[in-house]
Design a protein around this motif. Structure first.
Motif, PDB file in Angstrom:
ATOM      1  N   TYR A 401       0.848  -1.208   0.000  1.00 29.23           N
ATOM      2  CA  TYR A 401       0.000   0.000   0.000  1.00 29.23           C
ATOM      3  C   TYR A 401       0.879   1.251   0.000  1.00 29.23           C
ATOM      4  O   TYR A 401       1.871   1.331   0.726  1.00 29.23           O
ATOM      5  CB  TYR A 401      -0.887  -0.006   1.238  1.00 29.23           C
ATOM      6  N   GLY A 402       0.514   2.213  -0.836  1.00 31.89           N
ATOM      7  CA  GLY A 402       1.249   3.476  -0.891  1.00 31.89           C
ATOM      8  C   GLY A 402       2.503   3.402  -1.733  1.00 31.89           C
ATOM      9  O   GLY A 402       3.363   4.290  -1.664  1.00 31.89           O
ATOM     10  N   GLY A 403       2.637   2.321  -2.541  1.00 34.71           N
ATOM     11  CA  GLY A 403       3.797   2.227  -3.428  1.00 34.71           C
ATOM     12  C   GLY A 403       5.080   1.846  -2.731  1.00 34.71           C
ATOM     13  O   GLY A 403       6.173   2.181  -3.210  1.00 34.71           O
ATOM     14  N   VAL A 404       4.975   1.161  -1.606  1.00 36.81           N
ATOM     15  CA  VAL A 404       6.159   0.765  -0.840  1.00 36.81           C
ATOM     16  C   VAL A 404       6.359  -0.741  -0.968  1.00 36.81           C
ATOM     17  O   VAL A 404       5.499  -1.533  -0.587  1.00 36.81           O
ATOM     18  CB  VAL A 404       6.010   1.141   0.653  1.00 36.81           C
ATOM     19  N   LEU A 405       7.496  -1.147  -1.514  1.00 39.37           N
ATOM     20  CA  LEU A 405       7.884  -2.554  -1.569  1.00 39.37           C
ATOM     21  C   LEU A 405       8.547  -2.929  -0.250  1.00 39.37           C
ATOM     22  O   LEU A 405       9.300  -2.127   0.326  1.00 39.37           O
ATOM     23  CB  LEU A 405       8.852  -2.794  -2.733  1.00 39.37           C
ATOM     24  N   LYS A 406       8.280  -4.148   0.224  1.00 38.21           N
ATOM     25  CA  LYS A 406       8.777  -4.529   1.543  1.00 38.21           C
ATOM     26  C   LYS A 406       9.521  -5.857   1.493  1.00 38.21           C
ATOM     27  O   LYS A 406       9.236  -6.715   0.657  1.00 38.21           O
ATOM     28  CB  LYS A 406       7.614  -4.636   2.531  1.00 38.21           C
ATOM     29  N   MET A 407      10.432  -5.987   2.454  1.00 40.78           N
ATOM     30  CA  MET A 407      11.200  -7.227   2.543  1.00 40.78           C
ATOM     31  C   MET A 407      11.635  -7.443   3.991  1.00 40.78           C
ATOM     32  O   MET A 407      12.122  -6.513   4.647  1.00 40.78           O
ATOM     33  CB  MET A 407      12.424  -7.155   1.631  1.00 40.78           C
ATOM     34  N   VAL A 408      11.453  -8.684   4.494  1.00 40.78           N
ATOM     35  CA  VAL A 408      11.884  -9.048   5.841  1.00 40.78           C
ATOM     36  C   VAL A 408      13.194  -9.812   5.736  1.00 40.78           C
ATOM     37  O   VAL A 408      13.315 -10.754   4.935  1.00 40.78           O
ATOM     38  CB  VAL A 408      10.827  -9.925   6.551  1.00 40.78           C
ATOM     39  N   VAL A 409      14.169  -9.408   6.554  1.00 40.07           N
ATOM     40  CA  VAL A 409      15.470 -10.081   6.566  1.00 40.07           C
ATOM     41  C   VAL A 409      15.777 -10.533   7.983  1.00 40.07           C
ATOM     42  O   VAL A 409      15.166 -10.078   8.955  1.00 40.07           O
ATOM     43  CB  VAL A 409      16.581  -9.154   6.034  1.00 40.07           C
ATOM     44  N   MET A 429      12.384  -3.686  -9.728  1.00 44.97           N
ATOM     45  CA  MET A 429      10.932  -3.538  -9.815  1.00 44.97           C
ATOM     46  C   MET A 429      10.520  -2.091  -9.561  1.00 44.97           C
ATOM     47  O   MET A 429       9.633  -1.558 -10.237  1.00 44.97           O
ATOM     48  CB  MET A 429      10.262  -4.470  -8.792  1.00 44.97           C
ATOM     49  N   MET A 430      11.171  -1.459  -8.586  1.00 47.01           N
ATOM     50  CA  MET A 430      10.843  -0.065  -8.276  1.00 47.01           C
ATOM     51  C   MET A 430      11.147   0.834  -9.471  1.00 47.01           C
ATOM     52  O   MET A 430      10.399   1.778  -9.768  1.00 47.01           O
ATOM     53  CB  MET A 430      11.646   0.389  -7.053  1.00 47.01           C
ATOM     54  N   PHE A 431      12.239   0.528 -10.197  1.00 44.48           N
ATOM     55  CA  PHE A 431      12.608   1.368 -11.332  1.00 44.48           C
ATOM     56  C   PHE A 431      11.669   1.177 -12.519  1.00 44.48           C
ATOM     57  O   PHE A 431      11.286   2.126 -13.194  1.00 44.48           O
ATOM     58  CB  PHE A 431      14.050   1.054 -11.754  1.00 44.48           C
ATOM     59  N   LYS A 432      11.286  -0.071 -12.768  1.00 45.14           N
ATOM     60  CA  LYS A 432      10.486  -0.371 -13.951  1.00 45.14           C
ATOM     61  C   LYS A 432       9.007  -0.042 -13.766  1.00 45.14           C
ATOM     62  O   LYS A 432       8.304   0.262 -14.732  1.00 45.14           O
ATOM     63  CB  LYS A 432      10.630  -1.848 -14.317  1.00 45.14           C
ATOM     64  N   ASP A 433       8.500  -0.148 -12.552  1.00 51.86           N
ATOM     65  CA  ASP A 433       7.063   0.036 -12.309  1.00 51.86           C
ATOM     66  C   ASP A 433       6.825   1.378 -11.626  1.00 51.86           C
ATOM     67  O   ASP A 433       7.298   1.619 -10.507  1.00 51.86           O
ATOM     68  CB  ASP A 433       6.542  -1.108 -11.431  1.00 51.86           C
ATOM     69  N   ASP A 434       6.084   2.243 -12.261  1.00 55.16           N
ATOM     70  CA  ASP A 434       5.825   3.576 -11.697  1.00 55.16           C
ATOM     71  C   ASP A 434       4.940   3.540 -10.454  1.00 55.16           C
ATOM     72  O   ASP A 434       4.799   4.551  -9.756  1.00 55.16           O
ATOM     73  CB  ASP A 434       5.174   4.472 -12.761  1.00 55.16           C
ATOM     74  N   ASN A 435       4.309   2.389 -10.203  1.00 54.97           N
ATOM     75  CA  ASN A 435       3.454   2.282  -9.014  1.00 54.97           C
ATOM     76  C   ASN A 435       4.263   2.214  -7.714  1.00 54.97           C
ATOM     77  O   ASN A 435       3.719   2.405  -6.636  1.00 54.97           O
ATOM     78  CB  ASN A 435       2.567   1.033  -9.109  1.00 54.97           C
ATOM     79  N   TYR A 436       5.553   1.915  -7.834  1.00 59.37           N
ATOM     80  CA  TYR A 436       6.398   1.789  -6.643  1.00 59.37           C
ATOM     81  C   TYR A 436       7.458   2.885  -6.627  1.00 59.37           C
ATOM     82  O   TYR A 436       8.065   3.200  -7.657  1.00 59.37           O
ATOM     83  CB  TYR A 436       7.077   0.413  -6.609  1.00 59.37           C
ATOM     84  N   HIS A 437       7.680   3.468  -5.458  1.00 62.01           N
ATOM     85  CA  HIS A 437       8.650   4.564  -5.350  1.00 62.01           C
ATOM     86  C   HIS A 437       9.635   4.390  -4.192  1.00 62.01           C
ATOM     87  O   HIS A 437      10.530   5.206  -3.992  1.00 62.01           O
ATOM     88  CB  HIS A 437       7.925   5.900  -5.185  1.00 62.01           C
ATOM     89  N   SER A 438       9.455   3.307  -3.377  1.00 59.69           N
ATOM     90  CA  SER A 438      10.384   3.111  -2.256  1.00 59.69           C
ATOM     91  C   SER A 438      10.408   1.645  -1.847  1.00 59.69           C
ATOM     92  O   SER A 438       9.505   0.873  -2.178  1.00 59.69           O
ATOM     93  CB  SER A 438       9.990   3.978  -1.060  1.00 59.69           C
TER      94      SER A 438
END
Length: 743
Positions: A401-409, A429-438
């Motif tokens: 939600y809000g264009g934020v990609l997440k990852m648990v490490v 993915m963030m670079f290619k898809d305009d829906n994601y910005h962070s």
């Protein structure tokens, strides 16, 4: 109780000062009446009102309780474990301030009943008749005039020409139920018979009643005639505090002055707004002030249960929903989704918000209700376990939600090859898809965020010129799971974690004992056992922060906070390589012996010497046919402890069972029978023989009856499984110290 009384008196004093300085001379009589009644009620009610939002709530789920620090005249018992038995002294009456309080209230109640009886006698013995809604009681051979509820008492010697004005005046008292006001203060006088402010309250409300009635009466009569009625003669008065007397010499001058006063301007009503900041300040005081009862003091070091937290936050979230603040609920839930691991407080707040929304949706909810119920009813412990699962990680990562990609490490400071590969894929993915910005990466305790900027660009299939932000969630890590605990100066070279924690606890204990001002006992005339509970945090810089305390005396709180604030800077705790905040709870017992300083010191010294000698005798005692409990190969076991495997746990189990048995069976009525006071120490040595029977060998106590009782209790112990040494059943000696306390 004493603290409640002092608070009530203080509040009444403030309210009366406001009234006398700003309101007393105004002609807003009904407003003044409401003010006096309201503030009298508030002064009693405010000490009980605790507004949660005014408190700085400490999340106890992450608090480590350090070993208790004892300061003052306390004798340490160097034995296995001491049994503490508490008895309440009840056989003979002892005077105390509480006894005086109840006696005074009883006398005040008796006087009140006498007054009521006096009024009832007047009604019964004198002729009566109805006049409109008034019950007129003609008092024979009298010129008194007063009212009580709908009864109006008129002396037969009062002139007929004066009676219409008096009846008009008294009808106001009856219609406005002024008697109820006076009876209310009469009841307060019973409880607060010692408090002069209640009498002042009643005097002021009585004056207001007359001003109100006078103001109504002169509407049908000229002021000059009314003055003449008041001044026509010297009148006698019934000496009863809850009647509305027409002729009261002490009030006549005030009534005439008030009748001649010009009406107050409406703008003066703003003065009543003074009540708002005054009450707000009192609420702030009662909600946050630390002098609570003993049970409240103990709450500092106790954790709120899951059910209590659920109830608390459900009410808060329901209030938000009911007041139409749906957006705030939504924003709160959204803010929690940013963090992978929430604190206990955040978790139960989120759970409560979901519960409120679910309840409001009712039958319109289209999902699986049982599944939803199971999710929002999880305890925090279950939540933490679930967060370790792949399912939990996948759900959080898929919420973009809000264009934020997440990852648990596993550890944000050291990514594995697989995690690094996933991280690179997310950047692509963030670079290619305009829906994601962070991109947000989290290990539960710390987060790392990467955001595109206006100048971000692609170079060799990689994004360059991005904004990188290190986020430390500042989660207070439970001491039980923290990887590296804070380190006290001087404990750095200890490698074993358990020993390092023990070193820290000892260092803090020594520090507090050294720097705590023990002279507070003499300065504040404190006696007995004073318990102080302190909570504090060691932050990511190793500094001591968030110090709070609870004690029965404010100076003890101040001193405890001063000493904890002096603790040296420490090495901060770490979790997954990152510095974290670690909270602590420290109980301090400030023990003060009774009596003068010299006599107390001598008594303590003598008692300690005598007791140590007694213990030494018991320790040195040995029998060729018995083996000490601590040295025997296989200790004697009670049936309830036989399935425990390790020797240390067996020893603890047997000791605990003996303590519980002794506390349950010891005759506490001996306190009354023998006239005992304070602490009474009993030292007893008994042998558990080859048949598993407990046989008393030696007993030491300050009174022979205590020795007999200790012997009786020990011999009642259930049969043991005999101890063994070198493969043979043996007699095993056991030393049991008992502290018999009479409160």
């Amino acid at each position: 109780m004493l603290h409640f009384i002092l608070q009530t008196i203080a509040f009444q004093l403030f309210f009366l000062i406001i009234y006398d300085v700003f309101l007393k001379k105004e002609t807003f009589f009904n407003w003044n009446r409401a003010y006096l009644l309201l503030t009298a009620i508030l002064s009693v009610a405010l000490p009980f009102i605790k507004i949660q939002s005014f408190k700085n709530v400490v999340p106890k789920e992450f608090v480590l309780t350090l070993p208790e620090v004892t300061i003052g005249n306390v004798q340490n018992i160097d034995t296995n474990q001491a049994v503490e038995i508490v008895a309440t002294e009840s056989s003979k009456f002892q005077w105390s301030w509480e006894s005086v309080f109840y006696l005074g209230a009883l006398i005040a109640l008796f006087i009140f009943i006498v007054k009521l009886f006096k009024i009832a006698t007047l009604i019964y013995q004198n002729p009566k008749y109805w006049h409109n809604n008034l019950r007129i009681v003609t008092l024979l051979k009298s010129n008194v005039a007063f009212s009580f509820f709908y009864y109006v008492f008129l002396g037969e010697h009062i002139k007929e020409t004066d009676k219409p004005a008096i009846l008009k005046h008294e009808s106001v008292h009856v219609n406005q139920k002024h008697t109820l006001d006076l009876l209310f203060f009469e009841l307060l006088r019973i409880v607060f018979w010692f408090n002069p402010l209640i009498y002042m309250y009643q005097s002021r409300i009585a004056s207001l009643h007359e001003f109100i009635a006078d103001a109504e009466a002169i509407k049908s009569q000229s002021k000059n005639e009314y003055y003449q009625d008041l001044l026509s003669q010297i009148f006698e008065t019934e000496n009863v505090s809850f009647i509305n007397a027409f002729y009261k010499k002490s009030l006549i001058k005030k009534r005439i002055v008030m009748l001649s006063r010009a009406k107050s301007k409406q703008t003066q009503l703003i003065k009543y707004a003074l009540l708002i900041p005054l009450v707000f300040g009192m609420l702030l005081y009662t909600s946050s002030y630390s002098q609570d009862s003993t049970s409240n003091i103990e709450k500092v070091s106790q954790e709120m249960t899951d059910e209590e937290l659920r109830d608390k936050y459900y009410v808060e979230m329901l209030d938000l929903y009911s007041s139409g603040k749906i957006q705030e609920l939504s924003e709160f839930n959204k803010s929690l989704s940013i963090k992978y691991l929430n604190t206990k407080e955040e978790y139960y707040k989120f759970q409560a918000s979901m519960r409120v929304l679910f309840d409001k949706m009712g039958d319109t909810y289209s999902g699986d209700k049982s599944s939803f119920e199971a999710k929002i009813n999880k305890t925090y412990a279950e939540y933490l376990e679930w967060k370790k699962t792949d399912e939990a990680k996948e759900i959080w990562e898929n919420n973009t939600y809000g264009g934020v990609l997440k990852m648990v490490v596993a550890n944000i400071g050291s990514l594995t090859d697989e995690e690094q590969k996933r991280y690179d894929n997310l950047k692509q993915m963030m670079f290619k898809d305009d829906n994601y910005h962070s991109i947000l990466i989290s290990d539960g305790f710390n987060s790392f965020k990467i955001e595109e900027t206006e100048s971000s660009k692609k170079e060799n299939d990689k994004i360059i010129d991005v904004k990188e932000t290190q986020i430390q969630d500042q989660i207070e890590v439970p001491f039980a799971v923290i990887e590296k605990t804070p380190v006290y100066p001087g404990c750095e070279n200890i490698t074993d974690t358990k020993e390092q924690r023990k070193c820290m606890a000892n260092k803090i204990s020594e520090f507090v004992q050294k720097y705590f001002n023990a002279d507070l006992a003499r300065q504040k005339q404190l006696t007995g056992r004073q318990r102080i509970s302190v909570v504090f945090k060691i932050d990511t810089l190793g500094n001591i922060t968030g110090i709070r305390s609870r004690a029965a005396h404010p100076d003890l709180e101040t001193e405890a906070e001063r000493v904890i604030g002096l603790l040296p800077k420490m090495q901060p705790g770490k979790q997954k390589g990152h510095k974290v905040v670690v909270p602590y709870s420290l109980p301090i017992v400030f023990q003060v012996a009774e009596g003068s300083n010299d006599s107390v010191e001598k008594a303590n010294s003598d008692e300690k010497t005598k007791y140590e000698k007694s213990l030494e005798e018991l320790k040195n005692y040995s029998d060729k046919n018995s083996v000490p409990f601590a040295l025997v190969d296989k200790i004697p076991l009670l049936p309830s402890c036989k399935n425990i495997e390790t020797k240390s746990e067996q020893q603890n189990c047997v000791s605990d069972e003996i303590i519980k048995f002794t506390q349950k069976n010891f005759n506490t009525d001996l306190a009354a029978k023998l006239g005992l006071k304070g602490q009474n120490r009993i030292s007893i040595v008994f042998i558990i023989n080859e048949n598993g029977e407990a046989m008393v060998d030696k007993v030491r106590a300050p009174h022979p009856e205590l020795e007999l009782e200790a012997k009786r209790v020990v011999e009642l112990l259930p049969k043991f499984i005999p101890g063994e040494h070198k493969g043979k059943k043996v007699n095993v000696s056991y030393s049991l110290p008992i502290v018999f306390m009479i409160k």
